[in-house]
Design an enzyme around this catalytic site. Structure first.
Site, mmCIF file in Angstrom:
data_model
loop_
_atom_site.group_PDB
_atom_site.id
_atom_site.type_symbol
_atom_site.label_atom_id
_atom_site.label_comp_id
_atom_site.label_asym_id
_atom_site.label_seq_id
_atom_site.Cartn_x
_atom_site.Cartn_y
_atom_site.Cartn_z
ATOM 1 N N LYS A 1 -4.257 -2.139 -12.107
ATOM 2 C CA LYS A 1 -4.773 -0.780 -12.293
ATOM 3 C C LYS A 1 -3.941 0.262 -11.554
ATOM 4 O O LYS A 1 -3.601 1.290 -12.108
ATOM 5 C CB LYS A 1 -6.187 -0.732 -11.697
ATOM 6 C CG LYS A 1 -7.265 -0.405 -12.630
ATOM 7 C CD LYS A 1 -8.636 -0.252 -12.005
ATOM 8 C CE LYS A 1 -9.006 -0.744 -10.736
ATOM 9 N NZ LYS A 1 -9.017 -1.483 -9.749
ATOM 10 N N ARG B 1 -17.030 2.766 -9.275
ATOM 11 C CA ARG B 1 -17.126 1.336 -8.982
ATOM 12 C C ARG B 1 -18.565 0.825 -9.091
ATOM 13 O O ARG B 1 -18.798 -0.366 -8.976
ATOM 14 C CB ARG B 1 -16.715 1.069 -7.541
ATOM 15 C CG ARG B 1 -15.237 0.968 -7.202
ATOM 16 C CD ARG B 1 -14.637 -0.364 -7.525
ATOM 17 N NE ARG B 1 -13.817 -0.952 -6.485
ATOM 18 C CZ ARG B 1 -12.632 -0.543 -6.081
ATOM 19 N NH1 ARG B 1 -12.118 0.556 -6.540
ATOM 20 N NH2 ARG B 1 -11.974 -1.226 -5.172
ATOM 21 N N ARG C 1 0.720 -10.057 -4.171
ATOM 22 C CA ARG C 1 0.856 -8.706 -3.612
ATOM 23 C C ARG C 1 0.806 -8.792 -2.086
ATOM 24 O O ARG C 1 1.607 -8.156 -1.400
ATOM 25 C CB ARG C 1 -0.291 -7.833 -4.133
ATOM 26 C CG ARG C 1 -0.268 -6.414 -3.623
ATOM 27 C CD ARG C 1 -1.198 -5.530 -4.437
ATOM 28 N NE ARG C 1 -2.592 -5.761 -4.098
ATOM 29 C CZ ARG C 1 -3.622 -5.304 -4.806
ATOM 30 N NH1 ARG C 1 -3.420 -4.624 -5.909
ATOM 31 N NH2 ARG C 1 -4.863 -5.534 -4.439
ATOM 32 N N ARG D 1 -1.388 -4.573 2.518
ATOM 33 C CA ARG D 1 -2.823 -4.309 2.496
ATOM 34 C C ARG D 1 -3.553 -5.401 3.248
ATOM 35 O O ARG D 1 -3.427 -6.577 2.939
ATOM 36 C CB ARG D 1 -3.312 -4.235 1.049
ATOM 37 C CG ARG D 1 -3.036 -2.885 0.442
ATOM 38 C CD ARG D 1 -3.638 -2.769 -0.917
ATOM 39 N NE ARG D 1 -5.078 -3.016 -0.939
ATOM 40 C CZ ARG D 1 -5.823 -2.759 -1.989
ATOM 41 N NH1 ARG D 1 -5.296 -2.250 -3.073
ATOM 42 N NH2 ARG D 1 -7.112 -3.013 -1.953
ATOM 43 N N ARG E 1 -14.118 -9.492 -2.906
ATOM 44 C CA ARG E 1 -13.897 -8.332 -3.782
ATOM 45 C C ARG E 1 -14.181 -8.684 -5.245
ATOM 46 O O ARG E 1 -14.703 -7.868 -6.002
ATOM 47 C CB ARG E 1 -12.482 -7.787 -3.615
ATOM 48 C CG ARG E 1 -12.366 -6.822 -2.427
ATOM 49 C CD ARG E 1 -10.965 -6.714 -1.859
ATOM 50 N NE ARG E 1 -10.001 -6.228 -2.808
ATOM 51 C CZ ARG E 1 -8.690 -6.458 -2.739
ATOM 52 N NH1 ARG E 1 -8.201 -7.185 -1.744
ATOM 53 N NH2 ARG E 1 -7.886 -5.976 -3.633
HETATM 54 P P1 AMP Z 1 -8.833 -0.418 -4.079
HETATM 55 O O1 AMP Z 1 -7.601 0.146 -3.459
HETATM 56 O O2 AMP Z 1 -9.299 0.390 -5.265
HETATM 57 O O3 AMP Z 1 -8.725 -1.874 -4.384
HETATM 58 O O4 AMP Z 1 -9.998 -0.270 -2.984
HETATM 59 C C1 AMP Z 1 -9.918 -0.918 -1.733
HETATM 60 C C2 AMP Z 1 -11.277 -0.881 -1.057
HETATM 61 O O5 AMP Z 1 -11.691 0.474 -0.875
HETATM 62 C C3 AMP Z 1 -12.408 -1.527 -1.842
HETATM 63 O O6 AMP Z 1 -12.478 -2.921 -1.611
HETATM 64 C C4 AMP Z 1 -13.621 -0.789 -1.286
HETATM 65 O O7 AMP Z 1 -13.961 -1.257 0.014
HETATM 66 C C5 AMP Z 1 -13.079 0.604 -1.106
HETATM 67 N N1 AMP Z 1 -13.270 1.437 -2.331
HETATM 68 C C6 AMP Z 1 -12.307 1.964 -3.129
HETATM 69 N N2 AMP Z 1 -12.842 2.684 -4.124
HETATM 70 C C7 AMP Z 1 -14.193 2.603 -3.963
HETATM 71 C C8 AMP Z 1 -15.300 3.133 -4.680
HETATM 72 N N3 AMP Z 1 -15.146 3.868 -5.794
HETATM 73 N N4 AMP Z 1 -16.547 2.836 -4.219
HETATM 74 C C9 AMP Z 1 -16.731 2.097 -3.107
HETATM 75 N N5 AMP Z 1 -15.730 1.565 -2.394
HETATM 76 C C10 AMP Z 1 -14.460 1.813 -2.817
#
Ligand code: AMP
Length: 188
Positions: free
Chosen positions: A13, A88, A127, A134, A145
């Protein structure tokens, strides 16, 4: 153009959303990136978000919705946006609907990147090994996750199916192939 890109963790994504925003010349809005920046900067939001992110859990809806409300009000988002990692939860999707109605804006597309679950873990682990740095790319947190995705985020796909329709796109193939699929759907 205003687009939502959905998909499980590891579907690619982020990479696709950055490319899409560049091509469409709109803002790339990734809640994960915004929160990682807040964590790095040590802001109050960052401190709150970090405890959830480290465990692979979702940051509470109220926090994320407020963050998106502020982000969409910024001038660069007026031209359009690609939302990456938001919404989300169904509650976030409902809040976005209200927010867009307030702003008198409509979505042009909701795209869902589909990748078989057995490929997702491999991709995220790679990754992690590639040094993208990360801290949540380790097996324990990835498993969490994916569980959170199934329980809380997969219902967002059903929400958009019943609300306005959504287009499923295969996330298997080269980065360029997948990007071409996304652009083709948006040009229709
Ligand atoms: P991502 O970079 O999108 O994979 O997000 C990394 C982490 O950020 C996730 O595992 C959540 O802990 C938090 N996070 C990102 N976007 C959201 C969202 N829309 N709602 C809640 N937590 C989020």
């Amino acid at each position: 153009m205003r687009v939502i890109l959905l998909g499980p963790p590891g579907a690619g994504k982020g990479t696709q959303a950055v490319m899409l925003a560049k091509t469409l010349q709109v803002a790339h809005i990734a809640t994960g990136d915004i929160m990682r920046a807040a964590v790095a900067a040590g802001t109050a939001l960052g401190l709150k978000a970090k405890t959830y992110m480290d465990k692979g859990e979702l940051v509470p809806d109220a926090l994320v919705i407020e963050l998106i409300r502020e982000r969409l009000a910024q001038s660069d988002a007026k031209n359009g946006f690609v939302l990456d990692g938001f919404p989300r939860t169904v509650e976030q999707a409902r809040a976005l609907k209200t927010l867009l109605a307030e702003l008198k804006l409509q979505l042009d597309g909701v795209l869902n990147l589909e990748v078989p679950e057995n490929e997702l873990v491999d991709r995220i682990l790679k990754r992690g090994q590639s040094g993208s740095g990360r801290s949540d790319d380790n097996l324990e947190v990835i498993t969490k996750r994916l569980q959170v995705y199934r329980e809380q985020t997969a219902p967002v796909v059903a929400f958009y199916q019943s609300e306005r329709g959504l287009t499923a796109i295969s996330g298997v193939g080269s980065v360029d192939e997948i990007q071409a699929r996304l652009l083709k759907v948006l040009k229709r």
